[in-house]
Design a protein around this motif. Structure first.
Motif, PDB file in Angstrom:
ATOM      1  N   UNK A 140      12.586   5.206  13.310  1.00 56.01           N
ATOM      2  CA  UNK A 140      12.182   4.007  14.049  1.00 56.01           C
ATOM      3  C   UNK A 140      11.334   4.441  15.240  1.00 56.01           C
ATOM      4  N   UNK A 141      10.248   5.119  14.932  1.00 54.96           N
ATOM      5  CA  UNK A 141       9.416   5.732  15.955  1.00 54.96           C
ATOM      6  C   UNK A 141       8.841   4.705  16.914  1.00 54.96           C
ATOM      7  N   UNK A 142       8.600   5.164  18.116  1.00 55.42           N
ATOM      8  CA  UNK A 142       8.050   4.289  19.152  1.00 55.42           C
ATOM      9  C   UNK A 142       6.633   4.684  19.485  1.00 55.42           C
ATOM     10  N   UNK A 143       6.368   4.794  20.771  1.00 59.23           N
ATOM     11  CA  UNK A 143       5.024   5.119  21.231  1.00 59.23           C
ATOM     12  C   UNK A 143       4.678   4.237  22.407  1.00 59.23           C
ATOM     13  N   UNK A 144       3.612   4.585  23.112  1.00 56.91           N
ATOM     14  CA  UNK A 144       3.263   3.847  24.329  1.00 56.91           C
ATOM     15  C   UNK A 144       3.105   2.344  24.099  1.00 56.91           C
ATOM     16  N   UNK A 145       2.477   1.975  22.989  1.00 54.35           N
ATOM     17  CA  UNK A 145       2.159   0.563  22.801  1.00 54.35           C
ATOM     18  C   UNK A 145       3.320  -0.275  22.270  1.00 54.35           C
ATOM     19  N   UNK A 146       4.477   0.364  22.094  1.00 54.74           N
ATOM     20  CA  UNK A 146       5.676  -0.389  21.709  1.00 54.74           C
ATOM     21  C   UNK A 146       6.092  -1.356  22.797  1.00 54.74           C
ATOM     22  N   UNK A 147       5.640  -1.098  24.008  1.00 54.52           N
ATOM     23  CA  UNK A 147       5.997  -1.962  25.126  1.00 54.52           C
ATOM     24  C   UNK A 147       5.641  -3.404  24.795  1.00 54.52           C
ATOM     25  N   UNK A 148       4.467  -3.608  24.254  1.00 55.81           N
ATOM     26  CA  UNK A 148       4.044  -4.968  23.927  1.00 55.81           C
ATOM     27  C   UNK A 148       4.270  -5.294  22.450  1.00 55.81           C
ATOM     28  N   UNK A 149       4.091  -4.291  21.594  1.00 58.99           N
ATOM     29  CA  UNK A 149       4.036  -4.599  20.168  1.00 58.99           C
ATOM     30  C   UNK A 149       5.305  -4.285  19.378  1.00 58.99           C
ATOM     31  N   UNK A 150       6.282  -3.667  20.037  1.00 61.52           N
ATOM     32  CA  UNK A 150       7.528  -3.399  19.331  1.00 61.52           C
ATOM     33  C   UNK A 150       7.501  -2.067  18.605  1.00 61.52           C
ATOM     34  N   UNK A 151       8.688  -1.663  18.177  1.00 59.12           N
ATOM     35  CA  UNK A 151       8.874  -0.365  17.535  1.00 59.12           C
ATOM     36  C   UNK A 151       8.491  -0.452  16.049  1.00 59.12           C
ATOM     37  N   UNK A 152       8.645   0.670  15.366  1.00 60.06           N
ATOM     38  CA  UNK A 152       8.360   0.718  13.930  1.00 60.06           C
ATOM     39  C   UNK A 152       9.086  -0.403  13.188  1.00 60.06           C
ATOM     40  N   UNK A 153      10.335  -0.635  13.547  1.00 59.35           N
ATOM     41  CA  UNK A 153      11.142  -1.625  12.825  1.00 59.35           C
ATOM     42  C   UNK A 153      10.499  -3.005  12.819  1.00 59.35           C
ATOM     43  N   UNK A 154       9.707  -3.313  13.842  1.00 60.20           N
ATOM     44  CA  UNK A 154       9.049  -4.612  13.896  1.00 60.20           C
ATOM     45  C   UNK A 154       7.783  -4.664  13.032  1.00 60.20           C
ATOM     46  N   UNK A 155       7.444  -3.559  12.410  1.00 59.39           N
ATOM     47  CA  UNK A 155       6.189  -3.499  11.661  1.00 59.39           C
ATOM     48  C   UNK A 155       6.362  -3.075  10.202  1.00 59.39           C
ATOM     49  N   UNK A 156       7.613  -2.927   9.786  1.00 59.01           N
ATOM     50  CA  UNK A 156       7.874  -2.549   8.396  1.00 59.01           C
ATOM     51  C   UNK A 156       8.303  -3.804   7.639  1.00 59.01           C
ATOM     52  N   UNK A 157       7.533  -4.153   6.625  1.00 58.75           N
ATOM     53  CA  UNK A 157       7.776  -5.411   5.922  1.00 58.75           C
ATOM     54  C   UNK A 157       8.629  -5.220   4.674  1.00 58.75           C
ATOM     55  N   UNK A 158       8.429  -4.108   3.998  1.00 56.85           N
ATOM     56  CA  UNK A 158       9.177  -3.864   2.771  1.00 56.85           C
ATOM     57  C   UNK A 158       9.180  -2.367   2.475  1.00 56.85           C
ATOM     58  N   UNK A 159      10.167  -1.938   1.711  1.00 62.68           N
ATOM     59  CA  UNK A 159      10.222  -0.526   1.321  1.00 62.68           C
ATOM     60  C   UNK A 159      10.731  -0.388  -0.115  1.00 62.68           C
ATOM     61  N   UNK A 160      10.401   0.769  -0.659  1.00 63.57           N
ATOM     62  CA  UNK A 160      11.077   1.222  -1.861  1.00 63.57           C
ATOM     63  C   UNK A 160      11.821   2.471  -1.423  1.00 63.57           C
ATOM     64  N   UNK A 161      13.066   2.613  -1.825  1.00 63.56           N
ATOM     65  CA  UNK A 161      13.829   3.751  -1.334  1.00 63.56           C
ATOM     66  C   UNK A 161      14.751   4.298  -2.410  1.00 63.56           C
ATOM     67  N   UNK A 162      15.021   5.597  -2.319  1.00 66.10           N
ATOM     68  CA  UNK A 162      15.967   6.233  -3.223  1.00 66.10           C
ATOM     69  C   UNK A 162      17.267   6.431  -2.440  1.00 66.10           C
ATOM     70  N   UNK A 163      18.340   5.874  -2.965  1.00 67.28           N
ATOM     71  CA  UNK A 163      19.629   6.019  -2.290  1.00 67.28           C
ATOM     72  C   UNK A 163      20.233   7.381  -2.623  1.00 67.28           C
ATOM     73  N   UNK A 164      21.326   7.709  -1.966  1.00 68.88           N
ATOM     74  CA  UNK A 164      21.887   9.047  -2.139  1.00 68.88           C
ATOM     75  C   UNK A 164      22.418   9.268  -3.547  1.00 68.88           C
TER      76      UNK A 164
END
Lengths: 490, 413, 372
Positions: A147-171
């Motif tokens: 859930x990476x951040x960065x300087x511009x997260x102040x206004x635009x939010x963290x990674x979590x606010x920009x991930x719309x969908x994923x495909x993932x492999x569970x354990x």
């Protein structure tokens, strides 16, 4: 690793996509947190989701730990094979699969470098907002994990606010798809839980990211101060004035010296005690007024120099300087420990003074460069790993700084994650019961427990190997440092 | 600075393991493997110094898979001197492991592929003049390759061999004299691409400079140095420094990026080379600040792109000047190529020793070139020019590959 | 009181988190947490309800730090109460869920309730920490009290939208933002759906960035709201695509949006949330011809009124659909969320992990879904 297992992996991926060569494994023993290292037993380079799932199934069969890795720029040891096992390197899966300009999203593979997304969609006037300082190198898969951040997260939010969908492999090796390109959460938000789970819930193999239209106008200001207090007060005053800057960054004198000595020199004033890098963006109309208001606030707080970047080139240079600052520490110190903590922003002056006291007491320099707007501190402890006493000291010193931050209502990490760096500090902010709830969720996603073990939760054993060979437990280091400090007093 | 005895802790301690260099590295971009990234290579060098690894076969492979393009130096916030470190590491490998690995590499990658002899034979010409000869002989390589090389050499197009600028010659400034420069001919340039040297001297005199071409100069030693033959390189550096009387010159001009970077770094190899090195300038670096612009009058109405040689942009930090010069040619349509600052995969003898990888890097490059839709590509290094000509043939693109000075000279009134 | 036709055996009204914990520890039957009861017909029909936990007694704002732009409130605090408290410092929580100011923060979080103000995301994006009470009375927290935090797993994401079926939300920490210096609303009535579609496409492809962009049918009105620096609002109003816009501000503006909120509640007794894409909103409306609709155009979402379960199935064959409102029988039949198989399995395991006996809001979420 047993030949039989290697054979299975090689059959699944091809021999070229599996390495167990000792020399090659060596470079995979750590990520950007080089203080902690442990060699994996194998590194595999899958080319697609099915191969990832197959590796996971093989690992399950033989009960071997496994974990994903991207660019290895993480700062909390998230991609370190603390219990050995298989590192699943996702660099090979680095294609931008599709871009939907009209609906403003892109589907990408996890190995895509963060900034490559923005570069690819720039011709359409779009960009991907989260901008960790390592964005020129870090992978989007790693961003999702942490859930990476960065300087511009102040206004635009963290990674979590920009991930719309994923495909993932569970354990277990099962492949799931979660979310939708509209970004609309439907009931229990499983996707939201996976983002930021530090690669312990799932291996993300495809990501749909939100794209934003580039703001009409941007203004970047640099304000220089003779004291930390005035700098901090400016931050509070900007927030109190109801301004929402796109970014609000703080760099102290040590940081400025390092950056100015590097290829990223940006013209930061060498005589300042600290500078603020402030950016506002939005519609051209109104932006000049907002910038003027900020300049007025800076001057009221005794900024002795305030300048506005005159063009895109100067703006880019200022940001390159800021974003290259961690790396630039190599110019003034052989090693550094990047810390990451969050405090309520009103606590800035007290905490900065506290860090300074700690730095003096341990006789190790600290450089401060951080996201002031959201109180996300990055004290960088400068040391020399060739001196074992310094290696010993920084861990204790780091812990002390953490306690200071947590003590004022803060938290252990704003964007780098817990990993195997701060897992033993989790007790500072969470109760047994809090951790039990987290464990409960982890057991659902990571039922085998083989995916990236010994991370996030306290293990009580510290990391496998700290610094150089020969060092053992944190308690022992603690005793040594205590003795050292007592010795200094006498 | 590198200490004698090949240990190099001061250099690798600059690396804080941040990873910002990764995407700048051509081999990492293609392979995606940490051990083929600058950070990974530094990590291995450090591990070796700390006694945590030996010089294993894979260690050697990863060290020599590096193009030595130094793009990582441009990306490194910490100012790591990667090139220096890599060269001294290679020198250590050569000392430690004698030369058998190279023999193996060449045999493995060149021997089975007849078409590669086309490239290999050109490289052989380099070997003769670059100090490799003795070394190669000692490996027994030449004897095994010689018959096929001879054949390949026979097949080489005559047209590429052009006579260059004579050693021990003097060329008078046109118009009012601005100063005096010395010209470093370079071995490939002068023997295989001589017209480029002629064009260079013409431009320098047109810009108002007397040009001297000292007679005792020899190959700069870069290829030897990249391959880890440090002593050979040192010897060559010494000879060149004494061949030029640096203090009476405004500049020492070189038009091959690889050689230029090497000449500028002589002080790392030998003592007393500071005066020499401080005068060395790439021809584009030098011309950009002269009155040459007034003389560029003949229009060239073509779409022209420019590709940065690694040893110019990363090795010497020269980026704006060649573009500035090319853009000032009347009628030219200058096109910026995407990823112009990335390596083409030529890297000295790399396209022979690491052929697959080199070709993959080249193919990616050709995609950007095709996108740019240019008629002429300018780049200031012979290795890169060979590579691009080959790349254009391979990709089926009609493309004229030139040195920037050739275009500039064509525009001279 | 009845919910989904079930009259609960008893109602408890704890007044502190400790009391809530004790109540849960003591209870052994089916527990139904309830706030202002503004959305009891959202979610799958309850299977049982032995005890309602009325959370309106947890109504304290525990801490408000204006300078840090954070507030910490108990679950029973209403949105109206919260916004009122923030107003004095010129701050607000940028949300306007349809269930209105009387809705509790806990309830809004449990349902991830939303309204037309979409530009700043939903409450999910503003929660920085949560304290919950588990079915056995155990209290645990997630997140923290700072605006940026990745310490530990973000369980608040899971609790948000899980309809009180994993744990009972007791306290929520929120980040805030400064109120807009100015807002303005532009409304226009279009001739027909095609004209509205063209206008909306023009808006989507313009630099305008409305905080709300609603297409209301069948009357085909387009509602845009802007909130920014006053000059930026003016610029956007000046640069609206040509149409007969009515511009409203101030008290009129709030009254007008309140009208739309009421209209939402009258859309019909069966209402769906169809999740498409911004570019497919027109297509969704023209294909399914709903009686009435409100579309969040910028997000590709159409709230639409339909009549039958067959219609729900037909739309679900093409789009992801959430049943926003429907009679209990129809909700039971269709399932509110209709998760895909792998998603269903994960949700089910999550539910079992938190509530092994299935006593928290039984039937409401995944345990009331059919397995597809």
């Amino acid at each position: 690793m047993r030949r039989e297992i290697i054979d299975r992996l090689e059959r699944a991926l091809g021999a070229a996509a599996v390495t167990t060569d000792d020399t090659e494994l060596l470079v995979y023993e750590c990520d950007a947190l080089a203080l902690f290292k442990n060699k994996p037993d194998a590194v595999v380079f899958p080319a697609n989701t099915e191969q990832v799932a197959e590796v996971v199934r093989i690992a399950n069969e033989y009960r071997i730990p496994f974990l994903p890795r991207g660019s290895g720029t993480g700062l909390s040891g998230g991609a370190m094979a603390i219990d050995g096992g298989i590192i699943i390197e996702l660099q090979g899966m680095n294609r931008i699969l599709s871009v939907d300009v009209d609906n403003r999203f892109a589907v990408v593979q996890p190995g895509v470098v963060n900034i490559h997304i923005s570069q690819a969609v720039a011709p359409h006037g779009l960009y991907y907002a989260p901008d960790p300082s390592s964005q020129s190198a870090c992978s989007i898969g790693g961003n999702v994990a942490e859930n990476a951040g960065g300087p511009h997260c102040l206004k635009y939010g963290m990674t979590t606010n920009h991930i719309l969908a994923i495909e993932a492999v569970l354990s277990s090796g099962e492949v799931v798809r979660l979310g939708n390109p509209a970004g609309e959460a439907v009931g229990m938000d499983l996707l939201g839980a996976i983002v930021g789970s530090e690669g312990t819930f799932a291996i993300v193999t495809e990501i749909t990211v939100r794209l934003l239209p580039k703001p009409q106008a941007v203004k970047t200001l640099l304000a220089a101060y003779k004291s930390f207090e005035e700098c901090s007060q400016t931050v509070s005053d900007i927030v109190a004035a109801g301004i929402v800057p796109a970014a609000l960054e703080f760099m102290d004198d040590n940081t400025i010296v390092a950056v100015e000595a590097s290829v990223y020199r940006a013209g930061f004033p060498l005589d300042a005690r600290a500078v603020l890098l402030i950016e506002v963006d939005g519609f051209s109309d109104g932006l000049t007024e907002t910038a003027a208001e900020i300049i007025e606030i800076c001057r009221r707080n005794n900024a002795y120099d305030v300048r506005v970047a005159k063009d895109e080139e100067e703006r880019a240079r200022l940001w390159m300087g800021r974003k290259g600052s961690f790396g630039a520490m190599g110019r003034i110190s052989p090693d550094m420990m990047v810390m990451d903590a969050v405090i309520p922003r009103t606590q800035l002056p007290g905490v900065l003074a506290g860090i300074e006291r700690i730095s003096e007491r341990y006789r190790l320099k600290v450089a401060n460069v951080f996201h002031a707007g959201d109180g996300n501190l990055h004290p960088l402890i400068l040391f020399d790993s060739r001196h074992q006493d310094q290696v010993d000291k920084i861990l204790i010193m780091g812990e002390e700084i953490m306690r200071l931050c947590v003590g004022v209502g803060g938290s252990l990490s704003g964007e780098h994650g817990v990993g195997c760096e701060k897992n033993d500090f989790m007790g500072m902010v969470f109760t047994e019961s809090d951790l039990e709830s987290m464990a409960c969720v982890k057991r659902v996603f990571n039922s085998s427990g083989l995916l990236n073990p010994s991370k996030v939760f306290p293990t009580g054993r510290g990391c496998t190997e700290i610094g150089r060979p020969g060092t053992t437990s944190t308690e022992e280091i603690g005793r040594k440092v205590e003795k050292m400090l007592l010795g200094q007093k006498q | 600075m590198v200490k004698e005895g090949t240990k190099h802790p001061e250099l690798y301690l600059d690396c804080v393991h941040c990873g910002l260099c990764l995407p700048s590295c051509p081999t990492y971009r293609v392979l995606g493997t940490e051990m083929d990234s600058p950070r990974g290579r530094i990590y291995l060098m450090r591990a070796y110094d700390e006694g945590r690894t030996k010089i294993t076969e894979s260690f050697v492979e990863h060290m020599f898979r590096c193009l030595d393009c130094r793009a990582c130096e441009t990306a490194c916030p910490s100012g790591v001197h990667f090139g220096e470190m890599m060269e001294s590491m290679r020198a250590e490998i050569v000392t430690e492991r004698s030369a058998h690995w190279l023999s193996r590499l060449v045999l493995k990658h060149v021997f089975p592929y007849p078409w590669r002899f086309d490239l290999a034979s050109r490289a052989l010409q380099l070997y003769r003049q670059s100090g490799f000869q003795g070394f190669v002989r000692s490996t027994g390589l030449l004897e095994r390759l010689a018959p096929k090389v001879a054949m390949a050499e026979a097949l080489m197009p005559e047209a590429e061999i052009e006579s260059g600028v004579a050693l021990e010659s003097f060329h008078r400034a046109e118009g009012r004299k601005q100063g005096t420069v010395a010209f470093f001919t370079g071995c490939v340039m002068n023997s295989m691409m001589g017209s480029i040297n002629q064009a260079s001297v013409r431009l320098l005199t047109a810009a108002g400079y007397d040009v001297v071409v000292p007679g005792n100069q020899i190959c700069c030693g870069a290829l030897a140095n990249h391959a880890g033959l440090r002593d050979t390189a040192r010897e060559m550096a010494g000879k060149n420094v004494s061949a030029f009387d640096a203090k009476d010159l405004d500049a020492i001009i070189i038009n091959a990026a690889g050689c230029g970077a090497m000449l500028k770094e002589y002080p790392v190899l030998i003592g007393g080379a500071e005066g020499f090195a401080s005068k060395v300038q790439d021809i584009s670096e030098f011309l950009a600040s002269t009155r040459i612009y007034d003389r560029l009058r003949i229009p060239i109405e073509r779409r022209v792109g420019y590709d940065d040689p690694c040893h110019l942009i990363h090795g010497q930090g020269v980026k704006a000047q060649p573009r500035m010069l090319l853009k000032s040619i009347p009628g030219i349509q200058f096109v910026e190529i995407e990823g112009a600052d990335q390596c083409c995969g030529s890297a000295g003898t790399y396209n022979i020793t690491q052929n697959e990888l080199s070709m993959e890097i080249l193919d990616r490059k050709m995609i950007s070139i095709r996108k740019a839709n240019i008629e002429i590509l300018a780049t200031g290094n012979p290795g890169c020019m060979f590579q691009f000509r080959y790349g254009a043939r391979r990709a089926g693109i009609s493309l004229e590959v030139v040195h920037p000075v050739e275009l500039l000279a064509r525009s001279l009134d | 009181m009845t919910i989904d036709g079930i009259t609960p055996g008893k109602v408890l009204r704890p007044e502190s988190i400790d009391e809530l914990s004790q109540a849960l520890r003591a209870e052994s039957g089916a527990v139904v947490p309830l706030g202002a009861a503004t959305q009891t017909c959202f979610g799958n029909p309850l299977h049982r309800a032995d005890c309602v936990l009325d959370l309106t007694g947890l109504s304290r704002i525990t801490e408000y730090n204006p300078a840090d732009l954070t507030i910490h409130v108990e679950a029973g605090v209403t949105l109206g109460q919260l916004q009122h408290a923030l107003r004095e410092n010129n701050q607000f929580l940028p949300l306007d869920p349809w269930n209105g100011p009387q809705a509790t923060i806990g309830g809004i979080a449990a349902a991830n309730a939303q309204g037309p103000f979409r530009a700043a995301g939903t409450i999910r994006d503003w929660i920085i920490g949560m304290k919950v009470v588990h079915v056995d009375g155990r209290i645990s927290k997630t997140g923290g009290r700072v605006v940026k935090n990745v310490t530990g797993y973000d369980l608040a994401k899971l609790y948000t939208g899980s309809l009180g079926t994993l744990a009972v939300v007791a306290e929520i920490s929120l980040k805030l933002r400064a109120r807009f210096a100015r807002t303005a609303t532009a409304i226009v009535r279009c001739e027909n759906a095609a004209a509205a579609g063209r206008l909306l496409s023009a808006i989507r492809h313009s630099p305008l960035s409305p905080v709300s962009c609603e297409w209301v049918g069948p009357e085909n009105t387009v509602w845009l709201r802007f909130g920014e620096h006053p000059s930026a609002v003016d610029w956007q109003i000046r640069n609206l695509p040509a149409a007969d816009w009515k511009i409203i501000e101030g008290a009129d503006e709030s009254a007008e949006w309140e009208k739309l909120r009421r209209q939402y509640h009258e859309l019909g007794s069966v209402m769906l949330r169809v999740i498409g894409l911004p570019s497919t909103v027109s297509e969704i409306v023209s294909e399914y011809q709903p009686h009435a609709w409100i579309a969040h155009v910028m997000n590709g979402i159409v709230l639409m009124s339909v009549s039958t379960g067959d219609e729900i199935r037909a739309i679900r064959s093409r789009y992801r659909v959430v049943v926003e409102k429907a009679p209990a029988e129809m909700r039971r039949e269709a399932g509110t969320f209709a998760p895909a198989p792998a998603e269903y399995e994960l949700m089910k395991k999550m539910k079992e992990a938190f509530d092994p006996e299935g006593r928290l809001n039984p039937g409401r979420h995944v345990d009331g879904e059919r397995r597809n």
